[in-house]
Design a protein around this motif. Structure first.
Motif, short mmCIF file in Angstrom:
data_model
loop_
_atom_site.label_atom_id
_atom_site.label_comp_id
_atom_site.label_asym_id
_atom_site.label_seq_id
_atom_site.Cartn_x
_atom_site.Cartn_y
_atom_site.Cartn_z
N UNK A 92 0.84 -1.20 0.00
CA UNK A 92 0.00 0.00 0.00
C UNK A 92 0.87 1.25 0.00
N UNK A 93 0.46 2.21 -0.78
CA UNK A 93 1.19 3.46 -0.89
C UNK A 93 2.13 3.51 -2.08
N UNK A 94 2.55 2.35 -2.57
CA UNK A 94 3.49 2.32 -3.70
C UNK A 94 2.79 2.73 -4.99
N UNK A 95 3.48 3.52 -5.78
CA UNK A 95 3.00 3.90 -7.12
C UNK A 95 4.12 3.59 -8.10
N UNK A 96 3.76 2.82 -9.13
CA UNK A 96 4.77 2.34 -10.08
C UNK A 96 4.09 2.03 -11.40
N UNK A 97 4.88 1.55 -12.36
CA UNK A 97 4.33 1.07 -13.62
C UNK A 97 5.21 -0.10 -14.09
N UNK A 98 4.58 -1.21 -14.39
CA UNK A 98 5.30 -2.40 -14.83
C UNK A 98 6.26 -2.10 -15.97
N UNK A 99 5.86 -1.22 -16.88
CA UNK A 99 6.65 -0.94 -18.07
C UNK A 99 7.98 -0.28 -17.71
N UNK A 100 8.01 0.53 -16.66
CA UNK A 100 9.27 1.12 -16.21
C UNK A 100 10.29 0.04 -15.87
N UNK A 101 9.83 -1.01 -15.19
CA UNK A 101 10.74 -2.07 -14.79
C UNK A 101 11.23 -2.86 -16.00
N UNK A 102 10.38 -3.00 -17.01
CA UNK A 102 10.75 -3.77 -18.19
C UNK A 102 11.72 -3.01 -19.09
N UNK A 103 11.43 -1.74 -19.33
CA UNK A 103 12.21 -0.98 -20.30
C UNK A 103 13.39 -0.26 -19.67
N UNK A 104 13.75 -0.62 -18.45
CA UNK A 104 14.98 -0.09 -17.87
C UNK A 104 16.20 -0.62 -18.62
N UNK A 105 15.98 -1.66 -19.45
CA UNK A 105 17.07 -2.25 -20.23
C UNK A 105 17.17 -1.64 -21.63
N UNK A 106 16.46 -0.53 -21.87
CA UNK A 106 16.32 -0.01 -23.23
C UNK A 106 17.64 0.45 -23.84
N UNK A 107 18.64 0.73 -23.04
CA UNK A 107 19.92 1.17 -23.60
C UNK A 107 20.80 0.00 -24.01
N UNK A 108 20.34 -1.21 -23.75
CA UNK A 108 21.17 -2.40 -24.02
C UNK A 108 21.39 -2.57 -25.53
N UNK A 109 22.60 -2.93 -25.89
CA UNK A 109 22.95 -3.13 -27.30
C UNK A 109 22.77 -4.61 -27.67
N UNK A 110 21.55 -5.06 -27.64
CA UNK A 110 21.22 -6.44 -27.99
C UNK A 110 19.73 -6.49 -28.33
N UNK A 111 19.26 -7.56 -28.95
CA UNK A 111 17.84 -7.62 -29.31
C UNK A 111 16.95 -7.75 -28.08
N UNK A 112 15.83 -7.08 -28.12
CA UNK A 112 14.77 -7.31 -27.14
C UNK A 112 13.85 -8.43 -27.61
N UNK A 113 13.64 -8.49 -28.93
CA UNK A 113 12.76 -9.50 -29.53
C UNK A 113 13.41 -10.05 -30.78
N UNK A 114 13.42 -11.36 -30.89
CA UNK A 114 13.77 -12.06 -32.13
C UNK A 114 12.53 -12.83 -32.55
N UNK A 115 12.14 -12.74 -33.82
CA UNK A 115 10.85 -13.32 -34.18
C UNK A 115 10.87 -13.99 -35.55
N UNK A 116 9.99 -14.98 -35.66
CA UNK A 116 9.69 -15.62 -36.93
C UNK A 116 8.18 -15.80 -37.02
N UNK A 117 7.67 -15.71 -38.22
CA UNK A 117 6.23 -15.80 -38.43
C UNK A 117 5.97 -16.47 -39.77
#
Length: 677
Positions: A92-117
């Motif tokens: 209780x009292x905490x204010x956050x956003x899940x996306x902040x925790x995920x995209x804290x790695x945004x400066x990383x020089x590697x793929x976030x997603x590799x995909x085939x379809x």
């Protein structure tokens, strides 16, 4: 009630034991050592760590918060303000956003997603590009009038755009929900109509097994049934020139245009810990699907434990689950971004793009993309076993470190096949949880041995037990899978469930703890197995589909392990027709392999196998050859609907047709029930 006690099925020899180096390097080990140093505790084994995590939930979850350095705009006043189910109040009292925790790695020089379809080829998305697309799409949603608390729904395949859309919606504080485009309009509208979405993100169709499925007619029916819609975002997936051909009164924004919005840096809105993140649904085989609401904070901290600690993910680790967007596993794979892992997405048939299934296709995907952790439904591994393939002979799997299985119990034969024909030094984790908690109850641990047919351990923070009929915890006996303490990822509530009536009825109508508090009953049969250092478990199928003969309970998966090991049998389904005042009639439906027949000799072999593996009481009264076994879109066998059908219920009352993977197979059972009388 006669209790059914079962000894560990295959003695004490593990199939795999982690090396000392693997144990030392595991995130679980680092976390335990950190807790010992900071809290003055001592854990001699995993079981000690698990016991502390459930006996002292405030201490455990605060340690998770601190060790992972959870990003929050404001801190919390207390970890657990109300230790009850439902209604526990976390952080209780905490204010956050899940996306902040995920995209804290945004400066990383590697793929976030590799995909085939099958439909869209292959590629990769970097962390910077992912953050940029999320920011642009979030700006476009805001321009469409989407605000905190609005519902944005998607009818999309397992492609990077779906990940972008989810993160953008969550970053605004809007509420996400997704269905796979292979789900029919009735099933989709029964889900989405309940939550009154403002925006729908949809595509023109999908490709599966080399075949194109144009879904624009279905889309028109969905849009017509959702009067709350104000905008459609249109993703051309099959045809670059496809248009939705909808009523002109509904504005349409092309996906490409939505990504051109000038956005600047991503702005994730801080929300309360229990602010809704997404809405997921029960299978919907009977009645209106339950609309299960989970919160930002609960999914965040539980995801850090289940998807990062227990799966042992690290930045850059290549993480792949074979899943559609209609399975909760899609949501859980996206949680890999919390660790900075690289998501490996595949959209199409698990048997590959050819009309005839190639059960080696995904193993070659694993090879091409250097996948380190590969997960799939138990049926995928069973198909590989039955097809007689040996992936180690045609795919280079040197990068593969871990295999995960879920969706249904993984048979002992599949355990042996993986270690014999896939990779002898791989960590195999059979896991079980559910849509209800968006996580796991029994999971894997890279620090523990793997035993045939067993799930390695109870998830940290999850007070999982097996209860007998009297509500007493048992080990070594089959009982109901229960959870006796609240967890942060338990549902906040069901959408439009006044007074939490349906929520309480779904999980809390059976047991009370010694202190009189509610106990969560999950609806699975579980036998806990005490091993050195940890308590693992064996699952026996849904408790409401369990066969009860002469007072001895038997999970349906026990039948399937025996029957489906027979080479001539492709698949099977067992139902116990319990008539009031009459002996039950046990039916076993079998789907035969091409060229095989259920002659008297084979039937005698089946009876002998069941008598030997289970008991004479559990030999079916009748064997019935069927053209197939009906399943939901997520692969679950329709045991209860078939049982109700054979007990005289109307077909439309026992199953929603749009929730069935192959409706024509179920039609055969309807005809069979009518002929049977």
């Amino acid at each position: 009630m006669t209790k059914k006690t079962i000894d560990p099925p295959h003695g004490g020899a593990p199939l795999w034991t982690p090396s000392p180096e693997r144990v030392r390097a595991a995130q679980l080990t680092h976390f335990a050592q950190w807790v010992e140093q900071r809290r003055g505790l001592r854990f001699a084994c995993y079981e000690d760590l698990w016991r502390w995590s459930t006996d002292d939930p405030e201490g455990f979850w605060s340690a998770v918060w601190d060790w992972f350095d959870v990003r929050a705009a404001t801190g919390y006043r207390r970890v657990l303000a109300d230790d009850r189910m439902p209604g526990a109040k976390w952080f209780e009292g905490a204010r956050l956003n899940l996306v902040d925790q995920m995209l804290r790695h945004a400066a990383a020089d590697r793929p976030a997603i590799v995909w085939e379809s099958e439909a869209a080829g292959c590629g990769q998305t970097g962390w910077d590009a992912l953050a940029r697309d999320v920011a642009a799409f979030a700006a476009s949603l805001r321009a469409l009038g989407v605000e905190r608390g609005d519902r944005v729904v998607a009818w999309l395949p397992n492609v990077p755009q779906t990940v972008v859309a989810f993160l953008a919606v969550a970053s605004i504080g809007a509420i996400w929900s997704v269905c796979s485009p292979d789900m029919g309009p009735v099933g989709v509208t029964e889900r989405f109509r309940q939550i009154e979405p403002k925006v729908l993100i949809a595509c023109d169709g999908y490709r599966f097994g080399g075949r194109d499925f144009d879904r624009r007619d279905a889309l028109r029916a969905i849009v017509a049934a959702l009067p709350s819609l104000r905008h459609l975002v249109w993703l051309r997936h099959l045809d670059a020139d496809a248009r939705p051909a909808l009523d002109a009164s509904l504005p349409v924004l092309d996906w490409e245009d939505a990504l051109h919005e000038e956005a600047g840096p991503l702005r994730a809105e801080p929300v309360e810990f229990d602010h809704p993140l997404w809405i997921v649904y029960s299978s919907g085989t009977t009645g209106l699907p339950k609309s299960i609401v989970h919160g930002h904070g609960g999914i965040l901290v539980a995801g850090l434990v289940t998807t990062v600690l227990h799966t042992d993910l690290e930045p850059g680790h290549r993480f792949f689950w074979a899943s559609s967007t209609g399975w909760i596993v899609w949501n859980l794979q996206v949680m890999g971004l919390l660790a900075g892992a690289t998501l490996c997405l595949y959209d199409g048939s698990s048997g590959g793009p050819a009309k005839t299934p190639d059960w080696g296709f995904l193993w070659r995907f694993v090879e091409r993309n250097r996948v380190q952790t590969f997960g799939a439904g138990a049926a995928f591994f069973a198909n590989g076993l039955k097809a007689g393939i040996a992936p180690r002979e045609f795919a280079r799997l040197d990068a593969l470190e871990a295999i995960q299985s879920s969706g249904s119990p993984l048979s002992g034969e599949c355990f042996r096949w993986i270690y014999r024909d896939v990779k002898p030094d791989v960590w195999l984790a059979s896991v079980s949880g559910g849509t209800d908690i968006a996580g796991g109850f029994l999971v894997g641990a890279p620090t523990l041995p793997v035993y045939e047919g067993e799930l390695q351990c109870r998830n940290l923070g999850c007070a999982v037990h097996a209860f007998d009929e009297a509500g007493q915890a048992v080990v070594g006996e089959v009982g109901e899978l229960v959870c006796t303490r609240p967890m942060p990822s338990m549902p906040l509530y069901f959408w439009n469930d006044e007074g939490d009536a349906r929520y309480r009825e779904s999980y809390f109508d059976r047991f009370r703890g010694a202190d009189g508090r509610n106990v969560w009953r999950h609806g699975d049969w579980l036998r806990l197995v005490a091993r050195p250092g940890a308590t693992g478990g064996v699952l026996y199928g849904r408790s409401d589909a369990t066969v009860n003969r002469a007072g001895i309970r038997m999970g349906t998966s026990e039948f399937y392990r025996v029957i489906e090991a027979i080479p001539e049998i492709v698949d099977s389904l067992v139902v116990d027709l319990e008539y009031l005042g009459r002996d039950s009639c046990l039916l076993l439906f079998v789907q035969m392999r091409d060229g095989a027949s259920l002659d008297p000799a084979l039937e005698a072999s089946l009876r002998a196998a069941l008598r030997g593996a289970l008991s004479a009481r559990h030999v079916p009264d009748e064997f019935v050859v069927a053209p197939g076994i009906p399943r939901t879109l997520t692969g679950k066998k329709l045991e209860l609907p078939v049982k109700k059908l054979l007990l005289g219920h109307a077909p439309e009352r026992v199953v929603k047709r749009d929730a069935i993977a192959e409706p024509e197979v179920f039609d055969w059972y309807v005809a069979y029930a009518r002929a049977r009388g």
